[in-house]
Motif scaffolding. Structure first.
Motif, PDB file in Angstrom:
ATOM      1  N   GLY A   1       0.787  -1.230   0.000  1.00  0.00           N
ATOM      2  CA  GLY A   1       0.000   0.000   0.000  1.00  0.00           C
ATOM      3  C   GLY A   1       0.812   1.270   0.000  1.00  0.00           C
TER       4      GLY A   1
ATOM      5  N   GLU B   1      -0.814   4.083  -2.077  1.00  0.00           N
ATOM      6  CA  GLU B   1      -2.227   4.409  -1.880  1.00  0.00           C
ATOM      7  C   GLU B   1      -2.395   5.910  -1.636  1.00  0.00           C
ATOM      8  OE1 GLU B   1      -3.453   1.919   1.368  1.00  0.00           O
ATOM      9  OE2 GLU B   1      -3.872   0.216   0.056  1.00  0.00           O
ATOM     10  N   ASN B   2      -3.483   6.510  -2.135  1.00  0.00           N
ATOM     11  CA  ASN B   2      -4.543   5.862  -2.873  1.00  0.00           C
ATOM     12  C   ASN B   2      -4.399   6.055  -4.382  1.00  0.00           C
ATOM     13  OD1 ASN B   2      -6.311   4.685  -0.870  1.00  0.00           O
ATOM     14  ND2 ASN B   2      -6.727   6.780  -0.203  1.00  0.00           N
TER      15      ASN B   2
ATOM     16  N   LEU C   1      -3.577   0.957  -5.774  1.00  0.00           N
ATOM     17  CA  LEU C   1      -4.082   0.103  -4.710  1.00  0.00           C
ATOM     18  C   LEU C   1      -3.476  -1.291  -4.803  1.00  0.00           C
ATOM     19  CD1 LEU C   1      -7.893   1.018  -4.865  1.00  0.00           C
ATOM     20  CD2 LEU C   1      -6.099   2.116  -3.505  1.00  0.00           C
TER      21      LEU C   1
ATOM     22  N   ASP D   1      -3.886  -3.739  -7.936  1.00  0.00           N
ATOM     23  CA  ASP D   1      -3.845  -3.113  -9.264  1.00  0.00           C
ATOM     24  C   ASP D   1      -2.803  -3.823 -10.117  1.00  0.00           C
ATOM     25  OD1 ASP D   1      -5.765  -1.243  -8.658  1.00  0.00           O
ATOM     26  OD2 ASP D   1      -4.378   0.434  -8.398  1.00  0.00           O
TER      27      ASP D   1
ATOM     28  N   SER E   1      -7.816  -4.757 -11.909  1.00  0.00           N
ATOM     29  CA  SER E   1      -7.741  -4.449 -10.482  1.00  0.00           C
ATOM     30  C   SER E   1      -8.792  -5.242  -9.724  1.00  0.00           C
ATOM     31  CB  SER E   1      -7.960  -2.947 -10.247  1.00  0.00           C
ATOM     32  OG  SER E   1      -7.849  -2.626  -8.877  1.00  0.00           O
TER      33      SER E   1
ATOM     34  N   ASP F   1      -9.366  -7.276  -5.402  1.00  0.00           N
ATOM     35  CA  ASP F   1      -8.862  -7.398  -4.041  1.00  0.00           C
ATOM     36  C   ASP F   1      -8.154  -8.739  -3.876  1.00  0.00           C
ATOM     37  OD1 ASP F   1      -8.347  -7.531  -1.365  1.00  0.00           O
ATOM     38  OD2 ASP F   1     -10.415  -7.142  -0.701  1.00  0.00           O
TER      39      ASP F   1
ATOM     40  N   ARG G   1     -11.436   1.247 -12.085  1.00  0.00           N
ATOM     41  CA  ARG G   1      -9.996   1.462 -12.162  1.00  0.00           C
ATOM     42  C   ARG G   1      -9.388   0.921 -13.454  1.00  0.00           C
ATOM     43  NH1 ARG G   1      -7.798   3.524  -7.986  1.00  0.00           N
ATOM     44  NH2 ARG G   1      -5.686   2.810  -8.487  1.00  0.00           N
TER      45      ARG G   1
END
Length: 294
Positions: free
Chosen positions: A45, A48-49, A52, A55, A269, A271, A288
């Motif tokens: 991270g 960020e932001n 992310l 990505d 992108s 999680d 994104r």
């Protein structure tokens, strides 16, 4: 019946044709990856932001001057390489991808890994941080749209963070400098008081532990010296997540020959913390995808 009949390829000819097509496809992909485009994933991270975790980016390698392969594939064994002419050099505010040069006091990194940070200072620039605000050559540095601070506390100028680069500076991450970023041809006058600030850089340019301090004498590669001429340009890089970024404030300058390219666009992108494939697909960040990186 026509005079010409269609020639039916034999199984051997079909295999040869397939292998030929596969070879040229691999060759084209190799050329593109080597000289033009690199795909990278954001694992931490620190940006960020702006960027992310999860990505996936395409990196423009051609713009800064691509190189032939530096390592034997799937190994850390170095190869002799050549560099093609650059369209331009890295500029302040560019989001750059580079090979991590290593911890502050280590000659070589423990492993070959690529970092992505924002270039905040170029060769010859003077950087200073006052209460978390960056100044370059006396002017406040550009504030990225997604700039992030996660800690409202500010370390006072009197606080000495022993982790900070250069060694013994007495600075901290919130109040830092002033520090001049070295450029090729700069002559650094060496003393017993400042040699620890330059030891690692000089050793890396030599590719070995070349600096020795013997009594009142400083030696480089066995020869007593009073100065050293910098061999290449350097850059200062920081993450946009300023309070959660292991960057140049902690490990030092980015050598020009370690810079791979400029981050260009996000092509995917999601999680990565999710393990279930259905949850992972649900986490795709459509807003994104195809986003240009600024």
């Amino acid at each position: 019946m026509t005079e010409e009949t269609k020639h039916e390829k034999s199984p051997t000819e079909k295999i040869k044709s397939f292998i030929r097509g596969l070879f040229f496809a691999i060759l084209i992909a190799f050329i593109l990856k080597t000289f033009f485009i690199e795909a990278v994933r954001i694992p931490t991270g620190s940006m960020e932001n702006t960027l992310l975790v999860g990505d996936f980016l395409l990196v423009n390698k051609f713009i800064y001057g691509p190189t032939s392969p530096r390592y034997i594939p799937l190994t850390d064994i170095e190869l002799p390489y050549f560099t093609l002419p650059a369209i331009k050099d890295p500029h302040r505010t560019d989001v750059i991808v580079f090979e991590y040069p290593g911890d502050r006091d280590r000659l070589f990194p423990e492993e070959k890994v690529n970092y992505i940070k924002r270039c905040v200072a170029c060769p010859g620039d003077t950087i200073k941080i006052v209460n978390k605000i960056i100044y370059v050559n006396g002017k406040e540095f550009f504030k990225p749209e997604k700039l992030q601070f996660t800690d409202s506390r500010i370390q006072p100028p009197t606080f000495n963070d022993a982790r900070i680069f250069p060694k013994g500076s007495g600075w901290n991450a919130d109040n830092y400098g002033p520090l001049v970023v070295p450029k090729s041809g700069d002559v650094i006058y060496l003393t017993k008081d400042n040699i620890e600030q330059w030891r690692t850089l000089i050793n890396r340019e030599y590719g070995k532990a070349a600096v020795q301090v013997e009594g009142n004498f400083i030696k480089i590669d066995g020869i007593a010296v009073k100065s050293y001429t910098i061999q290449q340009d350097y850059y200062f890089a920081m993450g946009d997540n300023r309070d959660n970024s292991a960057d140049s404030r902690f490990w030092g300058f980015v050598p020009r020959d370690k810079i791979i390219g400029k981050a260009a666009i996000i092509y995917w992108s999601w999680d990565p913390a999710l393990t279930n494939i259905f949850d992972l697909l649900k986490s795709v960040r459509l807003n994104r995808i195809a986003k240009l990186i600024e």
